[in-house]
Design an enzyme around this catalytic site. Structure first.
Site, PDB file in Angstrom:
ATOM      1  CD  GLU A 106      34.846 -12.273 -18.285  1.00 53.59           C
ATOM      2  OE1 GLU A 106      35.223 -11.857 -18.009  1.00 53.59           O
ATOM      3  OE2 GLU A 106      34.350 -12.593 -19.731  1.00 53.59           O
TER       4      GLU A 106
ATOM      5  CG  PHE B   3      39.694  -9.082 -31.860  1.00 52.24           C
ATOM      6  CD1 PHE B   3      40.085  -6.951 -31.244  1.00 52.24           C
ATOM      7  CD2 PHE B   3      38.438  -9.536 -31.513  1.00 52.24           C
ATOM      8  CE1 PHE B   3      39.252  -6.926 -30.491  1.00 52.24           C
ATOM      9  CE2 PHE B   3      37.744  -8.483 -30.902  1.00 52.24           C
ATOM     10  CZ  PHE B   3      38.250  -7.926 -30.317  1.00 52.24           C
ATOM     11  CD  GLN B   4      37.815 -10.177 -27.767  1.00 51.69           C
ATOM     12  OE1 GLN B   4      37.175 -11.252 -27.872  1.00 51.69           O
ATOM     13  NE2 GLN B   4      37.530  -9.124 -26.288  1.00 51.69           N
TER      14      GLN B   4
ATOM     15  CE  LYS C 215      34.122 -18.083 -33.543  1.00 54.25           C
ATOM     16  NZ  LYS C 215      33.599 -16.045 -34.562  1.00 54.25           N
TER      17      LYS C 215
ATOM     18  CG  MET D 295      44.171  -8.558   7.737  1.00 52.00           C
ATOM     19  SD  MET D 295      44.159  -8.751   9.256  1.00 52.00           S
ATOM     20  CE  MET D 295      43.252 -10.623   9.533  1.00 52.00           C
TER      21      MET D 295
HETATM   22  C1  LIG Z   1      42.623  -8.757  -4.362  1.00 52.85           C
HETATM   23  C2  LIG Z   1      43.494  -8.477  -3.198  1.00 52.85           C
HETATM   24  N1  LIG Z   1      43.745  -7.937  -3.310  1.00 52.85           N
HETATM   25  C3  LIG Z   1      44.746  -7.036  -1.898  1.00 52.85           C
HETATM   26  C4  LIG Z   1      44.786  -7.870  -1.047  1.00 52.85           C
HETATM   27  C5  LIG Z   1      45.082  -7.418   0.347  1.00 52.85           C
HETATM   28  N2  LIG Z   1      44.096  -7.460   1.522  1.00 52.85           N
HETATM   29  C6  LIG Z   1      44.284  -8.503   2.447  1.00 52.85           C
HETATM   30  S1  LIG Z   1      43.216  -8.725   3.596  1.00 52.85           S
HETATM   31  C7  LIG Z   1      42.398  -6.947   2.520  1.00 52.85           C
HETATM   32  C8  LIG Z   1      41.576  -6.155   3.591  1.00 52.85           C
HETATM   33  C9  LIG Z   1      40.422  -6.840   3.358  1.00 52.85           C
HETATM   34  O1  LIG Z   1      39.769  -5.377   3.236  1.00 52.85           O
HETATM   35  P1  LIG Z   1      37.757  -5.594   3.755  1.00 52.85           P
HETATM   36  O2  LIG Z   1      38.044  -6.513   2.446  1.00 52.85           O
HETATM   37  O3  LIG Z   1      37.056  -4.732   4.259  1.00 52.85           O
HETATM   38  O4  LIG Z   1      37.676  -6.198   4.963  1.00 52.85           O
HETATM   39  P2  LIG Z   1      38.511  -6.310   6.968  1.00 52.85           P
HETATM   40  O5  LIG Z   1      39.780  -6.965   6.562  1.00 52.85           O
HETATM   41  O6  LIG Z   1      38.705  -4.593   6.703  1.00 52.85           O
HETATM   42  O7  LIG Z   1      37.731  -7.252   7.413  1.00 52.85           O
HETATM   43  C10 LIG Z   1      43.431  -6.749   1.408  1.00 52.85           C
HETATM   44  C11 LIG Z   1      43.593  -5.256   0.998  1.00 52.85           C
HETATM   45  C12 LIG Z   1      44.161  -9.482  -1.074  1.00 52.85           C
HETATM   46  N3  LIG Z   1      44.335  -9.508  -0.514  1.00 52.85           N
HETATM   47  N4  LIG Z   1      42.783  -9.761  -2.106  1.00 52.85           N
END
Ligand SMILES: Cc1ncc(C[n+]2csc(CCOP(=O)(O)OP(=O)(O)O)c2C)c(N)n1
Ligand SMILES: [Mg+2]
Lengths: 580, 180
Positions: free
Chosen positions: A53, A115-116, A165, A491
């Site tokens: 989803e 349920f759900q 529902k 990042m």
């Molecule tokens: C759902 C979610 N979980 C955690 C984060 C925190 N976060 C921000 S950037 C990042 C790293 C992203 O890694 P990647 O997808 O490999 O991209 P890169 O920065 O390496 O280009 C994280 C964990 C987020 N923004 N969204």
């Protein structure tokens, strides 16, 4: 038309009446009556079965953001709708018109932990523009009309309808003609003329005027008006992450992106300007840095359709509540004749020259190319962007969807955004990893004649890549995925490197062989490990009549610069590796 | 910290109270009291919220984002009639009963129940007067105390008129009832 219908049929017809053509979802017990009914309408109402989803929600967002039309997603009660929570929150932060249709348990067991059963209206109250629980079939026609009106007007946003529902199963004669009863919802589109004149007066008093253009310009369709306005006054234009596409970067007045990973000359211009005109941006903290130090010399004019944004983060001298397009039109009407602008123009051109000097000094995009000690890197990430950028510009008809992380910022920085509004789609306000792959599905369905590039990190890719199966099942061919694979949650690793002594806690990341994974999904999968192979891979992706994934195994520990450390003033930028 | 009194007109739909309360909390404001009830217009309710904050401009603007909120007024600095009600169950021995009765007379409080050793008294007034009354009767021994939220109405001809904002308000259901 006044025949008896089931609630579920009314839902389908309500959607068709409002111009909905596509929905993204997954069925389940509580929403089954709706799926039963939609079969009858399948030639007018396409259903795209997603794999999760969250994917359905982001796909609907991609559809909405790339068209300006309503995106529709569907989930069943309980886990189905809780999986929709992330895209709903994402749509709220980025003002995306999204309708979430949720099945709920029967009204006779509501509140009994059936349920759900999940209180999804309670859960989503803070992350929807509005939401509804419908228990009576007689309410459906009206609620759908009102919900779609709310989602798509004013400042757009997500609206959720939770339907028991039995309300879908029962029958009634729908009344399509009820008038909207929304005494408290009257968005202001037309700006106050007096404020518009004040704004003109303040702008013309400036010697260092600056425009910041945000998402509102794109959503209101004000791109032409913005260009006309900027050109008439010769004011330089900064475009926020969501303002990308509102003003072509090739334009002589375009400066680029401000903020945490914005260009030095943009942030310096903000700190030096004396009048700042923000049209349709919300002064997000990723733009302002420490807000109390933001634009210290500027009087601010802020145009937003949402009054609550004005004065929230930055003190404003002239507030204007209104639609960006109508406001720009009004401003243009109030401008003095060209002959009277000579002095203003001469200030503006000195100012622009000054900003261009700053740009020259700090190199902007060039700093990536000119960086020292990178000759031994097999594949610097910026090589991928440079070649992709050139190829896209030459081919045209493209849209780029990015995920969240370093690769997202590099895309914003290194691609020349000249393809117009709604060609750059990303998760900004919420920063939702996992956005890009499913969102690209929605974009591709809305724009079958464009090539859709999803640029995604190895982290975000592993969150939602299951939608690659959906793309195959739907026979969508115009999606190409570029995984910027650095083996890290990059990042976060960058922050650890810069501010936490390189303590890489929880950021090194492995993954499967993405090209082989792609092949398993029925895609073409390519792997690129060296700069020499980049162009050929991009060309092969374009030449392939079908979805293609390229796994770009880039240099692992590369940082995004410039950077404003969190909560610091945008005057305190880390400009290159050497300053860190 | 300063307290602000905000009066709202809202469409009377399910969940509107939790939307308003949730929003005020979410935006970081503390609710001191909240009172809600019908207004002069069917289908429209009026709420009075007292929040602790130096500045309520943001919360007022945020409240307007709620679809069902029709009108928001910060009446803190307006001339208003403000009322609260307190109901108290007091220890009332035969020896103290007389004193309590005469104290109630002074404060215009009503005795609404008399038991063997307790009395229930009801008192309405400005928040300050209610406060004062509670302190005065405290020495007798308060067994139970119950206070309503504050309600506030702007004096004079000025004010918030629900009928001006609503042409054809619905009832308690989700939407306006089907036009018959
Ligand atoms: C759902 C979610 N979980 C955690 C984060 C925190 N976060 C921000 S950037 C990042 C790293 C992203 O890694 P990647 O997808 O490999 O991209 P890169 O920065 O390496 O280009 C994280 C964990 C987020 N923004 N969204
Ligand atoms: Mg990564």
């Amino acid at each position: 038309m006044s025949e008896t219908r089931t609630g579920a049929q009314i839902m389908c017809e309500a959607l068709i009446r409002e111009g909905v053509e596509v929905m993204f979802g997954i069925p389940g017990g509580a929403i089954m009556p709706f799926y039963y009914a939609m079969w009858e309408y399948r030639d007018r109402l396409r259903h795209v079965l997603c794999r999760h989803e969250q994917g359905a929600g982001h796909a609907a967002e991609g559809y909405a953001r790339s068209t300006g039309r309503l995106g529709v997603c569907i989930g069943t009660s309980g886990p189905g709708v809780t999986n929709l929570v992330t895209p709903i929150a994402d749509a709220m932060m980025d003002s995306t018109p999204l309708l979430a249709i949720c099945g709920q348990v029967g009204s006779h067991v509501l509140g009994k932990d059936a349920f759900q059963e999940t209180d999804i209206t309670g859960i989503t109250m803070p992350i929807t523009k509005h939401n509804y629980l419908v228990k009576d079939v007689n309410d459906l026609a009206y609620v759908f009309k009102e919900a779609i009106h709310i989602a798509t007007t004013g400042r757009p946003g997500p609206v959720l309808i939770d339907i028991t529902k039995d309300a879908m199963q029962k029958s009634t004669v729908p009344n399509w003609d009820q008038k909207l009863n929304l005494p408290g919802y009257k968005p202001t589109y037309v700006p106050n003329r007096r404020q518009v004149r004040e704004a003109v007066k303040l702008l013309l008093s400036a010697q260092k005027p600056l425009i910041i253009a945000g998402n509102g310009v794109i959503m209101s369709g004000a791109v032409e008006e913005l260009r006309h306005f900027a050109e008439t006054l010769r004011i330089p234009v900064i475009t926020t992450l969501h303002g990308i596409g509102s003003f072509p970067e090739s334009h002589p007045l375009s400066l680029g992106m401000p903020g945490m990973h914005g260009w030095v000359h943009c942030n310096r211009a903000i700190q030096e300007c004396d009048v700042l005109f923000n049209i349709g941006g919300r002064f997000d903290d990723r733009v302002t840095g420490k807000a109390s130090t933001f634009a210290p010399n500027a009087k601010v004019i802020h145009v937003d359709i949402d009054p609550s944004e004005i004065g929230k983060n930055v003190k404003v001298t002239v507030p204007i509540v209104g639609d960006a397009r109508l406001t720009l039109q009004a401003l243009l009407e109030e401008l003095p004749p060209r002959e009277e602008l000579a002095e203003f123009h001469s200030y503006a051109s000195d100012w622009l020259e000054h900003i261009r000097d700053l740009q020259e000094k700090h190199q902007g995009k060039q700093q990536y190319i000119n960086r020292a000690n990178t000759a031994h890197w097999a594949l610097p990430p910026h090589d991928v962007y440079e070649k992709l950028n050139r190829t896209l510009a030459a081919r045209g008809n493209y849209r780029v969807v990015t995920d969240v992380g370093q690769h997202q910022m590099w895309a914003a920085q290194l691609i020349d955004w000249n393809a117009g509004p709604r060609t750059h789609i990303t998760s900004g306000g919420a920063g939702t990893m996992g956005f890009a792959v499913p969102a690209s599905l929605g974009v591709a369905i809305a724009h079958p004649n464009d090539t859709i590039w999803a640029i995604v990190g190895d982290g975000g890719f592993q969150m939602t890549n299951q939608e690659m199966a959906t793309i195959v099942q739907e026979k969508i061919k115009n999606i190409k995925i570029a995984v910027i694979n650095n083996g890290y949650l990059g990042m976060v690793r960058q922050w650890q490197e810069l501010f936490e002594n390189k303590r890489y806690s929880g950021t090194p990341l492995s993954g499967p062989d993405f090209a082989r994974l792609a092949e398993a999904y029925g895609w073409k999968g390519l792997t690129v490990e060296h700069s020499d192979q980049v162009q050929a891979a991009i060309d092969e992706a374009h030449a392939t009549d079908g979805p293609v994934l390229i796994d770009f195994r880039v240099e692992r520990e590369v940082n995004v610069f410039p950077m404003v450390p969190q909560n610091k003033s945008i005057a305190e930028m880390i400009i290159t590796e050497a300053d860190a | 910290m300063k307290t602000h009194t905000i009066v709202l007109l809202v469409q009377d739909r399910p969940g509107v109270l939790s939307r308003v309360a949730g929003l005020v909390r979410r935006r970081g404001y503390n609710i001191q009291s909240l009172a809600v009830g019908h207004s002069e217009q069917p289908g429209v309710s009026r709420m009075t919220i007292v929040v602790e904050s130096e500045d309520v401009e943001q919360v007022v603007k945020q409240l307007y984002r709620l679809i069902e909120v029709i009108k928001v007024s910060d009446v803190t600095d307006d001339p208003t009639v403000e009322r609260e009600m307190v109901v108290l169950k007091l220890n009332a021995s035969s020896s103290s009963r007389h004193e309590i009765v005469s104290m109630c007379g002074v404060f215009d409080a009503k005795i609404v129940d008399v038991g063997a050793s307790t009395m229930i008294v009801e008192m309405t007034g400005t928040p300050a007067k209610v406060e004062n009354f509670i302190e005065v009767v405290r020495p007798y021994g308060i067994r139970e105390l119950m206070r309503t939220g504050r309600i506030a109405m702007v004096r004079g001809a000025r004010g918030q008129f629900a009928t001006e904002y609503v042409e054809h308000a619905g009832g308690n259901g989700v939407p306006v009832p089907a036009s018959k």
